[in-house]
Design an enzyme around this catalytic site. Structure first.
Site, short mmCIF file in Angstrom:
data_model
loop_
_atom_site.label_atom_id
_atom_site.label_comp_id
_atom_site.label_asym_id
_atom_site.label_seq_id
_atom_site.Cartn_x
_atom_site.Cartn_y
_atom_site.Cartn_z
N SER A 119 0.38 2.67 9.08
CA SER A 119 0.83 1.80 10.17
C SER A 119 0.88 2.56 11.49
O SER A 119 1.07 1.95 12.53
CB SER A 119 2.19 1.17 9.89
OG SER A 119 2.86 1.77 8.85
N HIS A 140 -5.36 -2.16 8.26
CA HIS A 140 -3.90 -2.29 8.34
C HIS A 140 -3.47 -3.71 7.98
O HIS A 140 -3.69 -4.66 8.74
CB HIS A 140 -3.43 -1.91 9.76
CG HIS A 140 -1.95 -1.88 9.92
ND1 HIS A 140 -1.31 -2.20 11.08
CD2 HIS A 140 -0.96 -1.56 9.04
CE1 HIS A 140 -0.01 -2.08 10.92
NE2 HIS A 140 0.22 -1.69 9.69
N GLU A 152 -5.71 -5.56 10.80
CA GLU A 152 -6.26 -4.78 11.91
C GLU A 152 -7.26 -3.79 11.33
O GLU A 152 -6.89 -2.93 10.52
CB GLU A 152 -5.14 -4.02 12.64
CG GLU A 152 -4.18 -4.93 13.39
CD GLU A 152 -3.04 -4.17 14.09
OE1 GLU A 152 -2.61 -4.62 15.17
OE2 GLU A 152 -2.58 -3.13 13.57
N ASN A 191 2.05 -3.35 16.55
CA ASN A 191 3.25 -2.53 16.77
C ASN A 191 3.41 -2.14 18.24
O ASN A 191 4.52 -2.02 18.75
CB ASN A 191 3.23 -1.28 15.89
CG ASN A 191 3.58 -1.63 14.46
OD1 ASN A 191 4.30 -2.59 14.20
ND2 ASN A 191 3.06 -0.88 13.52
N1 LIG Z 1 6.00 -1.37 3.90
C1 LIG Z 1 5.42 -2.00 4.94
O1 LIG Z 1 5.93 -3.01 5.46
C2 LIG Z 1 4.09 -1.51 5.49
C3 LIG Z 1 3.31 -2.37 6.28
C4 LIG Z 1 2.05 -1.93 6.73
C5 LIG Z 1 1.61 -0.64 6.41
N2 LIG Z 1 2.40 0.18 5.66
C6 LIG Z 1 1.87 1.52 5.32
O2 LIG Z 1 1.39 1.47 3.97
C7 LIG Z 1 1.54 2.75 3.35
C8 LIG Z 1 2.35 2.59 2.07
O3 LIG Z 1 3.63 2.09 2.40
P1 LIG Z 1 4.59 1.44 1.29
O4 LIG Z 1 5.68 0.77 2.03
O5 LIG Z 1 3.77 0.67 0.29
O6 LIG Z 1 5.13 2.78 0.59
P2 LIG Z 1 5.83 2.93 -0.85
O7 LIG Z 1 6.71 4.13 -0.74
O8 LIG Z 1 6.41 1.63 -1.31
O9 LIG Z 1 4.61 3.27 -1.84
C9 LIG Z 1 3.87 4.47 -1.80
C10 LIG Z 1 3.30 4.72 -3.20
O10 LIG Z 1 2.34 5.76 -3.12
C11 LIG Z 1 2.47 6.56 -4.28
N3 LIG Z 1 1.84 7.86 -4.02
C12 LIG Z 1 2.30 8.87 -3.25
N4 LIG Z 1 1.40 9.89 -3.25
C13 LIG Z 1 0.36 9.50 -4.04
C14 LIG Z 1 -0.87 10.09 -4.44
N5 LIG Z 1 -1.20 11.31 -4.05
N6 LIG Z 1 -1.69 9.39 -5.26
C15 LIG Z 1 -1.37 8.15 -5.67
N7 LIG Z 1 -0.21 7.53 -5.32
C16 LIG Z 1 0.64 8.20 -4.52
C17 LIG Z 1 3.97 6.61 -4.53
O11 LIG Z 1 4.25 7.00 -5.87
C18 LIG Z 1 4.37 5.16 -4.22
O12 LIG Z 1 4.30 4.33 -5.38
C19 LIG Z 1 2.18 3.66 4.40
O13 LIG Z 1 1.17 4.37 5.07
C20 LIG Z 1 2.87 2.66 5.34
O14 LIG Z 1 3.02 3.16 6.66
C21 LIG Z 1 3.62 -0.22 5.18
#
Ligand SMILES: NC(=O)c1ccc[n+]([C@@H]2O[C@H](COP(=O)([O-])OP(=O)(O)OC[C@H]3O[C@@H](n4cnc5c(N)ncnc54)[C@H](O)[C@@H]3O)[C@@H](O)[C@H]2O)c1
Length: 285
Positions: A119, A140, A152, A191
């Site tokens: 993000s 995104h 995006e 954002n």
């Molecule tokens: N949560 C939101 O609202 C949102 C919205 C848009 C974008 N994002 C982006 O999406 C991405 C993920 O966010 P999230 O909220 O799903 O995080 P999250 O913490 O819920 O999930 C991350 C997952 O990645 C896994 N992981 C970590 N390292 C790993 C690896 N080397 N190999 C495989 N799996 C691995 C973890 O075990 C976990 O299950 C981030 O970059 C975040 O900025 C989040």
């Protein structure tokens, strides 16, 4: 024509839901996480959502079973070798993302695209971990991706036109509306527009001009937004907004993005919004 396999790395809030979206759209999916328990949690979220759809008659039990069948689970990243596009959705940490990108670069055929759901982070810097910078871009999604229409598609410095077009097409195949972010700029579009609105709304409350409730009412009724800035911050977690403000401030070195002190105080006090039940709507308590 057989659909290309979509790889998703990281099965948390976003990765699990993106994998679900791809499978709902008829794509074979391979979903990878570090441990089986995270994959199991992602599948149970998919099942929970689809059970509701089956109950409401929007989906049959067979369709639900077909969707789950399309999702292959693994803790072994090398299984991604068959994916035409891999979407990375691991934690928001540059070193973690670079490590995944560099491994994927070794594993995937040269024509495969690697997209990141970051993000905030620089697509160009993430792409530098690979030898295929023209086939790396941001993709995104917004939370929850099964519902939110926008994607995006973000260019890194070397992203090719073909990569952008392939990812826009994929977003459309997922039933989404893609827009192109032509330059790798912090916060991309949504954002970048949203954060100054959060800051201005907080300043109105700090100055005693209005309460959080009334600012939200003004914005929902006066601008026709579905949610006011305080409801939205409480929903996402008040700490997320602060994190993005600090990141923008660091990147732009511009006071426009300086986080208001009252926000920092809320976060330090652990009053994070929906997660704790005490965010902006309890501000004066
Ligand atoms: N949560 C939101 O609202 C949102 C919205 C848009 C974008 N994002 C982006 O999406 C991405 C993920 O966010 P999230 O909220 O799903 O995080 P999250 O913490 O819920 O999930 C991350 C997952 O990645 C896994 N992981 C970590 N390292 C790993 C690896 N080397 N190999 C495989 N799996 C691995 C973890 O075990 C976990 O299950 C981030 O970059 C975040 O900025 C989040």
């Amino acid at each position: 024509m057989k659909k290309q396999t979509i790889g998703v790395v990281g099965s948390g809030t976003m990765g699990g839901a993106i994998a679900h979206l791809a499978a709902l759209s008829g794509f074979p999916v391979i979903l990878c996480d570090l441990e089986e328990k995270y994959l199991a949690r992602a599948v149970s979220r998919m099942e929970h959502l689809m059970n509701k759809s089956v109950e409401k008659g929007r989906m049959t039990a067979e369709q639900k079973a077909d969707v789950l069948e399309r999702v292959e689970l693994t803790t072994d990243l090398s299984q991604m070798a068959k994916a035409g596009v891999v979407i990375e959705a691991v934690i928001e940490d540059m070193e973690a993302k670079k490590a995944v990108f560099s491994q994927l670069d070794e594993i995937l055929p040269p024509e495969s695209i690697i997209a990141t759901n970051t993000s905030s982070m620089s697509i160009t810097v993430i792409a530098e971990a690979t030898g295929r910078q023209e086939r790396v871009a941001g993709m995104h999604f917004f939370n929850p991706p099964q519902v939110m229409k926008l994607v995006e598609v973000v260019r890194g410095y070397k992203t090719s036109d073909e990569t952008v077009e392939r990812l826009k097409e994929l977003a459309r195949d997922f039933g989404k509306e893609p827009i192109e972010v032509k330059k790798d700029a912090p916060g991309f579009i949504v954002n970048r527009v949203m954060i100054p609105q959060f800051i201005e709304a907080i300043r109105l409350v700090e100055e005693g001009v209005a309460s959080p409730e009334d600012v939200d009412k003004a914005v929902t009724l006066g601008l026709n937004y579905p949610m006011g800035p305080f409801t939205l911050q409480d929903f996402a977690g008040v700490d997320i907004g602060l994190h993005v403000m600090d990141y923008f401030y660091e990147e732009f070195k511009d006071d426009r993005f300086a986080a208001p002190l009252s926000l920092r105080r809320l976060v330090r006090a652990g009053r994070l919004g929906k997660k704790t039940g005490a965010g902006w709507y309890d501000y004066e308590k």
